[in-house]
Scaffold this motif. Structure first.
Motif, short mmCIF file in Angstrom:
data_model
loop_
_atom_site.label_atom_id
_atom_site.label_comp_id
_atom_site.label_asym_id
_atom_site.label_seq_id
_atom_site.Cartn_x
_atom_site.Cartn_y
_atom_site.Cartn_z
N TYR A 1 0.83 -1.20 0.00
CA TYR A 1 0.00 0.00 0.00
C TYR A 1 0.87 1.26 0.00
N TYR A 2 2.00 1.19 0.68
CA TYR A 2 2.90 2.35 0.72
C TYR A 2 3.46 2.65 -0.67
N GLN A 3 3.74 1.60 -1.43
CA GLN A 3 4.22 1.83 -2.79
C GLN A 3 3.16 2.53 -3.62
N VAL A 4 1.89 2.16 -3.44
CA VAL A 4 0.80 2.85 -4.13
C VAL A 4 0.76 4.30 -3.69
N PHE A 5 0.92 4.54 -2.38
CA PHE A 5 0.95 5.90 -1.85
C PHE A 5 2.05 6.72 -2.52
N ARG A 6 3.24 6.16 -2.59
CA ARG A 6 4.37 6.89 -3.18
C ARG A 6 4.11 7.20 -4.65
N GLN A 7 3.51 6.26 -5.37
CA GLN A 7 3.21 6.49 -6.78
C GLN A 7 2.09 7.51 -6.94
N SER A 8 1.30 7.73 -5.88
CA SER A 8 0.17 8.65 -5.94
C SER A 8 0.57 10.09 -5.62
N ILE A 9 1.80 10.30 -5.18
CA ILE A 9 2.25 11.65 -4.85
C ILE A 9 2.40 12.43 -6.16
N ASP A 10 1.64 13.51 -6.26
CA ASP A 10 1.66 14.31 -7.49
C ASP A 10 1.71 15.78 -7.09
N GLY A 11 2.88 16.20 -6.63
CA GLY A 11 3.01 17.56 -6.14
C GLY A 11 2.64 17.71 -4.68
N SER A 12 1.73 16.88 -4.22
CA SER A 12 1.36 16.84 -2.80
C SER A 12 0.91 15.43 -2.47
N TYR A 13 0.78 15.17 -1.19
CA TYR A 13 0.36 13.83 -0.77
C TYR A 13 -1.08 13.58 -1.19
N PRO A 14 -1.38 12.33 -1.56
CA PRO A 14 -2.76 12.00 -1.91
C PRO A 14 -3.66 12.04 -0.68
N THR A 15 -4.90 12.40 -0.89
CA THR A 15 -5.88 12.34 0.20
C THR A 15 -6.19 10.87 0.48
N ALA A 16 -6.84 10.62 1.61
CA ALA A 16 -7.25 9.25 1.94
C ALA A 16 -8.15 8.70 0.84
N HIS A 17 -9.03 9.56 0.29
CA HIS A 17 -9.95 9.13 -0.76
C HIS A 17 -9.19 8.71 -2.03
N ILE A 18 -8.24 9.53 -2.45
CA ILE A 18 -7.45 9.21 -3.64
C ILE A 18 -6.62 7.96 -3.40
N LEU A 19 -6.01 7.85 -2.22
CA LEU A 19 -5.24 6.65 -1.89
C LEU A 19 -6.13 5.42 -1.99
N GLY A 20 -7.33 5.50 -1.46
CA GLY A 20 -8.27 4.38 -1.52
C GLY A 20 -8.61 4.00 -2.94
N GLU A 21 -8.85 4.99 -3.79
CA GLU A 21 -9.15 4.71 -5.20
C GLU A 21 -7.96 4.02 -5.87
N ASN A 22 -6.75 4.49 -5.59
CA ASN A 22 -5.57 3.91 -6.22
C ASN A 22 -5.27 2.50 -5.71
N ILE A 23 -5.50 2.27 -4.41
CA ILE A 23 -5.33 0.91 -3.87
C ILE A 23 -6.35 -0.02 -4.51
N GLN A 24 -7.58 0.44 -4.64
CA GLN A 24 -8.60 -0.39 -5.25
C GLN A 24 -8.28 -0.68 -6.71
N ALA A 25 -7.79 0.32 -7.42
CA ALA A 25 -7.43 0.12 -8.83
C ALA A 25 -6.25 -0.83 -8.98
N THR A 26 -5.33 -0.77 -8.03
CA THR A 26 -4.12 -1.60 -8.10
C THR A 26 -4.36 -3.02 -7.63
N TYR A 27 -5.04 -3.17 -6.49
CA TYR A 27 -5.17 -4.48 -5.86
C TYR A 27 -6.60 -5.01 -5.81
N GLY A 28 -7.59 -4.19 -6.16
CA GLY A 28 -8.97 -4.62 -6.05
C GLY A 28 -9.44 -4.71 -4.61
#
Length: 73
Positions: free
Chosen positions: A17-44
């Protein structure tokens, strides 16, 4: 075994999940909502809002500590 992401049938761990978080950093840290969407997209995997908020906070601290460590080294 095929190429690509994780091993089917295994639950991703916090480091995954941390790797997804790091990949989600785009100028600023991702919100919990964005992190959740990216985790779901990556791992289901769908995590609760409380879990995501906790992960996002811990991952921000972890990433900041890593940046400080790299800067000092």
């Amino acid at each position: 075994m095929g190429e690509g992401g994780g091993i089917p049938g295994t639950e991703p761990d916090e480091d995954a999940y941390y790797q997804v978080f790091r990949q989600s950093i785009d100028g600023s840290y991702p919100t919990a909502h964005i992190l959740g969407e990216n985790i779901q997209a990556t791992y289901g995997t769908q995590l609760s809002p409380a879990e995501l908020k906790s992960l996002a906070a811990r991952f921000q601290q972890r990433h900041s500590a890593e940046l400080e460590e790299d800067h000092i080294a």
